[in-house]
Every structure is written in structure tokens, then in C-alpha cells.
Design a protein around this motif. Structure first.
Motif, PDB file in Angstrom:
ATOM      1  N   LEU A  74      40.770  65.476 120.757  1.00  0.00           N
ATOM      2  CA  LEU A  74      41.101  64.490 121.788  1.00  0.00           C
ATOM      3  C   LEU A  74      40.432  63.147 121.484  1.00  0.00           C
ATOM      4  O   LEU A  74      41.087  62.103 121.491  1.00  0.00           O
ATOM      5  CB  LEU A  74      40.664  65.013 123.167  1.00  0.00           C
ATOM      6  CG  LEU A  74      40.990  64.106 124.350  1.00  0.00           C
ATOM      7  CD1 LEU A  74      42.486  63.850 124.455  1.00  0.00           C
ATOM      8  CD2 LEU A  74      40.481  64.699 125.654  1.00  0.00           C
ATOM      9  N   ALA A  75      39.135  63.187 121.178  1.00  0.00           N
ATOM     10  CA  ALA A  75      38.417  61.936 120.920  1.00  0.00           C
ATOM     11  C   ALA A  75      38.979  61.236 119.682  1.00  0.00           C
ATOM     12  O   ALA A  75      39.262  60.033 119.715  1.00  0.00           O
ATOM     13  CB  ALA A  75      36.934  62.213 120.741  1.00  0.00           C
ATOM     14  N   SER A  76      39.176  61.975 118.594  1.00  0.00           N
ATOM     15  CA  SER A  76      39.643  61.318 117.357  1.00  0.00           C
ATOM     16  C   SER A  76      41.064  60.789 117.536  1.00  0.00           C
ATOM     17  O   SER A  76      41.409  59.721 117.037  1.00  0.00           O
ATOM     18  CB  SER A  76      39.560  62.269 116.161  1.00  0.00           C
ATOM     19  OG  SER A  76      40.263  63.455 116.432  1.00  0.00           O
ATOM     20  N   GLU A  86      34.412  53.333 125.162  1.00  0.00           N
ATOM     21  CA  GLU A  86      34.209  53.406 126.620  1.00  0.00           C
ATOM     22  C   GLU A  86      35.368  54.124 127.302  1.00  0.00           C
ATOM     23  O   GLU A  86      35.174  54.934 128.199  1.00  0.00           O
ATOM     24  CB  GLU A  86      34.077  51.988 127.231  1.00  0.00           C
ATOM     25  CG  GLU A  86      32.862  51.207 126.772  1.00  0.00           C
ATOM     26  CD  GLU A  86      31.562  51.959 126.967  1.00  0.00           C
ATOM     27  OE1 GLU A  86      31.415  52.646 127.981  1.00  0.00           O
ATOM     28  OE2 GLU A  86      30.695  51.861 126.077  1.00  0.00           O
ATOM     29  N   GLU A  87      36.590  53.799 126.878  1.00  0.00           N
ATOM     30  CA  GLU A  87      37.772  54.422 127.503  1.00  0.00           C
ATOM     31  C   GLU A  87      37.806  55.929 127.238  1.00  0.00           C
ATOM     32  O   GLU A  87      38.158  56.726 128.103  1.00  0.00           O
ATOM     33  CB  GLU A  87      39.057  53.749 127.004  1.00  0.00           C
ATOM     34  CG  GLU A  87      39.248  52.358 127.583  1.00  0.00           C
ATOM     35  CD  GLU A  87      40.297  51.531 126.847  1.00  0.00           C
ATOM     36  OE1 GLU A  87      40.938  50.690 127.501  1.00  0.00           O
ATOM     37  OE2 GLU A  87      40.479  51.696 125.620  1.00  0.00           O
ATOM     38  N   VAL A  88      37.411  56.311 126.023  1.00  0.00           N
ATOM     39  CA  VAL A  88      37.379  57.737 125.684  1.00  0.00           C
ATOM     40  C   VAL A  88      36.303  58.435 126.527  1.00  0.00           C
ATOM     41  O   VAL A  88      36.524  59.504 127.092  1.00  0.00           O
ATOM     42  CB  VAL A  88      37.138  57.937 124.168  1.00  0.00           C
ATOM     43  CG1 VAL A  88      36.978  59.409 123.835  1.00  0.00           C
ATOM     44  CG2 VAL A  88      38.292  57.335 123.359  1.00  0.00           C
ATOM     45  N   LEU A  89      35.156  57.790 126.651  1.00  0.00           N
ATOM     46  CA  LEU A  89      34.068  58.384 127.451  1.00  0.00           C
ATOM     47  C   LEU A  89      34.482  58.577 128.901  1.00  0.00           C
ATOM     48  O   LEU A  89      34.131  59.565 129.536  1.00  0.00           O
ATOM     49  CB  LEU A  89      32.830  57.485 127.389  1.00  0.00           C
ATOM     50  CG  LEU A  89      32.003  57.605 126.120  1.00  0.00           C
ATOM     51  CD1 LEU A  89      30.893  56.576 126.106  1.00  0.00           C
ATOM     52  CD2 LEU A  89      31.412  59.005 125.988  1.00  0.00           C
ATOM     53  N   GLU A  90      35.257  57.645 129.414  1.00  0.00           N
ATOM     54  CA  GLU A  90      35.726  57.736 130.802  1.00  0.00           C
ATOM     55  C   GLU A  90      36.529  59.015 131.003  1.00  0.00           C
ATOM     56  O   GLU A  90      36.428  59.678 132.026  1.00  0.00           O
ATOM     57  CB  GLU A  90      36.640  56.530 131.102  1.00  0.00           C
ATOM     58  CG  GLU A  90      36.152  55.527 132.106  1.00  0.00           C
ATOM     59  CD  GLU A  90      34.939  55.885 132.907  1.00  0.00           C
ATOM     60  OE1 GLU A  90      33.851  55.491 132.473  1.00  0.00           O
ATOM     61  OE2 GLU A  90      35.054  56.538 133.975  1.00  0.00           O
ATOM     62  N   ILE A  91      37.332  59.380 130.002  1.00  0.00           N
ATOM     63  CA  ILE A  91      38.146  60.602 130.097  1.00  0.00           C
ATOM     64  C   ILE A  91      37.244  61.840 130.070  1.00  0.00           C
ATOM     65  O   ILE A  91      37.427  62.778 130.833  1.00  0.00           O
ATOM     66  CB  ILE A  91      39.205  60.623 128.972  1.00  0.00           C
ATOM     67  CG1 ILE A  91      40.235  59.533 129.272  1.00  0.00           C
ATOM     68  CG2 ILE A  91      39.881  61.994 128.840  1.00  0.00           C
ATOM     69  CD1 ILE A  91      41.157  59.183 128.148  1.00  0.00           C
ATOM     70  N   PHE A  92      36.226  61.803 129.207  1.00  0.00           N
ATOM     71  CA  PHE A  92      35.340  62.975 129.079  1.00  0.00           C
ATOM     72  C   PHE A  92      34.373  63.124 130.261  1.00  0.00           C
ATOM     73  O   PHE A  92      33.761  64.171 130.421  1.00  0.00           O
ATOM     74  CB  PHE A  92      34.540  62.901 127.769  1.00  0.00           C
ATOM     75  CG  PHE A  92      35.343  63.394 126.596  1.00  0.00           C
ATOM     76  CD1 PHE A  92      35.545  64.758 126.404  1.00  0.00           C
ATOM     77  CD2 PHE A  92      35.907  62.506 125.692  1.00  0.00           C
ATOM     78  CE1 PHE A  92      36.293  65.222 125.332  1.00  0.00           C
ATOM     79  CE2 PHE A  92      36.661  62.958 124.621  1.00  0.00           C
ATOM     80  CZ  PHE A  92      36.855  64.314 124.439  1.00  0.00           C
ATOM     81  N   ARG A  93      34.266  62.090 131.056  1.00  0.00           N
ATOM     82  CA  ARG A  93      33.333  62.113 132.190  1.00  0.00           C
ATOM     83  C   ARG A  93      33.605  63.291 133.133  1.00  0.00           C
ATOM     84  O   ARG A  93      32.719  63.790 133.806  1.00  0.00           O
ATOM     85  CB  ARG A  93      33.452  60.797 132.958  1.00  0.00           C
ATOM     86  CG  ARG A  93      32.178  60.307 133.552  1.00  0.00           C
ATOM     87  CD  ARG A  93      32.308  58.877 134.043  1.00  0.00           C
ATOM     88  NE  ARG A  93      32.109  57.923 132.962  1.00  0.00           N
ATOM     89  CZ  ARG A  93      30.928  57.603 132.447  1.00  0.00           C
ATOM     90  NH1 ARG A  93      29.846  58.162 132.925  1.00  0.00           N
ATOM     91  NH2 ARG A  93      30.822  56.733 131.471  1.00  0.00           N
ATOM     92  N   GLU A 108      30.924  57.977 119.334  1.00  0.00           N
ATOM     93  CA  GLU A 108      30.639  56.893 118.383  1.00  0.00           C
ATOM     94  C   GLU A 108      30.610  57.424 116.948  1.00  0.00           C
ATOM     95  O   GLU A 108      31.017  56.743 116.017  1.00  0.00           O
ATOM     96  CB  GLU A 108      29.309  56.218 118.742  1.00  0.00           C
ATOM     97  CG  GLU A 108      29.460  55.347 119.977  1.00  0.00           C
ATOM     98  CD  GLU A 108      28.193  54.618 120.384  1.00  0.00           C
ATOM     99  OE1 GLU A 108      28.285  53.824 121.320  1.00  0.00           O
ATOM    100  OE2 GLU A 108      27.121  54.858 119.786  1.00  0.00           O
ATOM    101  N   HIS A 109      30.126  58.646 116.796  1.00  0.00           N
ATOM    102  CA  HIS A 109      30.094  59.256 115.470  1.00  0.00           C
ATOM    103  C   HIS A 109      31.529  59.438 114.951  1.00  0.00           C
ATOM    104  O   HIS A 109      31.850  59.097 113.810  1.00  0.00           O
ATOM    105  CB  HIS A 109      29.382  60.604 115.553  1.00  0.00           C
ATOM    106  CG  HIS A 109      29.077  61.193 114.222  1.00  0.00           C
ATOM    107  ND1 HIS A 109      27.985  60.812 113.484  1.00  0.00           N
ATOM    108  CD2 HIS A 109      29.739  62.103 113.488  1.00  0.00           C
ATOM    109  CE1 HIS A 109      27.990  61.472 112.339  1.00  0.00           C
ATOM    110  NE2 HIS A 109      29.039  62.268 112.316  1.00  0.00           N
TER     111      HIS A 109
END
Ligand code: SF4
Length: 162
Positions: A74-76, A86-93, A108-109
Motif C-alpha cells: 500500500l505504501a509503495s 504525509e498523505e500516506v501516513l494519514e491513511i495508516f493512522r 520514508e524508508h
């Protein structure tokens, strides 16, 4: 190409120039794609997601504990189509075990902003099948192919209606 003789590890000049030309054309093409298909410019981009990525995203948003391989996918994938960290982190929140610092480090990695600075690509359909993350038969080899095709189709349909 047939006239070019490759000798050992030496790259012949004509082949080198050809590779340079192709690389520069490809760079221009990629820039154009990114400008035209930037997430900010695409309405309702979520509806163009391939079913596998949509299923993972729905699971994460619903607070399910999805496996590590699915989170990586999902992230990649989202980073590859232009979402920011930031947008990806919002989804994982919404994930039940979300921890801002760890999640940020991992995203970030994957984005190539840490460690080896290597940007990771999302899995191909074959890998998704092996990981039991494939949920439909879409006649594509890569989930990104599905996404870009779907956006192209939508744009063409919109144009036809005008
Ligand atoms: S075929 Fe590919 S794009 Fe479609 S659900 Fe399976 S992995 Fe995803």
C-alpha cells in the motif's frame, strides 16, 4: 542495433548514445506523466485503484490489522502514484497499532528518503499472487499498469463526452 558489436565490458559509443537518448526521452515522458497525472489534478483517484490495493486500503481504513507485506504494498503503491509521505501516513493512522514515529520511519524508508536512499517499487501481480494479496484477475502484469490504464480510460471517456 544489429550493426553494433558488443565486445566484453566495453560499451560501444553508438550504443551509449542510443541509451542516453532513450534515457533523456524517457525522463521527459515521465515528467509529462507526473505533471498530467499528479494526484492533485486527478478527481477521485481512489476509484482508479486496482482491486488489490483498494482492498488493502479499505482494510487499513477500517482499522484491521493487515499483514506487513500488504502495508508495504500500500505504501509503495501510493508513493508511486504521487501521494506524499504525509498523505500516506494519514491513511495508516487508522491502523490499530499505528505509531507515528515508527510508521513515518518506514514510509520514508520506502520513499527512499532514509537508509540506502533506494525508492521501493510496489509488487508485481505475480508477487501479489504469491503473497495471496491478489483479489481479482485484471489482465495486467502490474497493479500500477491497472491504475494508469484506468486513469487513461477515464480521461478518454471524459473527452468523448465533451
Ligand atoms: S491481477 Fe494484479 S492488479 Fe489485479 S488484483 Fe491481482 S495483483 Fe491486483
Amino acid at each position: 542495433m544489429e550493426e553494433i558489436k558488443v565486445d566484453g565490458l566495453q560499451i560501444p559509443d553508438p550504443l551509449y548514445s542510443l541509451a542516453e537518448k532513450l534515457s533523456s526521452e524517457w525522463g521527459t515522458y515521465l515528467r509529462k506523466i507526473k505533471e498530467n497525472w499528479a494526484i492533485a489534478e486527478v478527481d477521485n483517484w481512489e476509484s482508479a485503484l486496482p482491486p488489490c490495493v483498494k482492498a488493502i486500503m479499505d482494510g487499513v481504513k477500517a482499522g484491521k490489522n493487515v499483514p506487513h507485506s500488504a502495508r508495504f504494498m500500500l505504501a509503495s503503491f501510493l508513493l508511486s502514484i504521487g501521494l506524499s509521505v504525509e498523505e500516506v501516513l494519514e491513511i495508516f493512522r487508522a491502523a490499530p497499532d499505528f505509531k507515528e514515529q515508527i510508521a513515518r520511519y518506514q514510509v520514508e524508508h520506502i520513499a527512499g528518503l532514509r537508509g540506502s536512499r533506494k525508492k521501493y517499487s510496489p509488487y508485481k501481480c505475480d508477487n501479489m499472487k504469491t503473497l495471496a494479496l491478489c483479489v481479482a484477475e485484471c489482465n495486467v502484469k502490474h497493479p500500477l499498469q491497472y491504475y494508469w490504464k484506468s486513469l487513461r480510460h477515464r480521461t478518454a471517456t471524459k473527452r468523448d463526452k465533451v
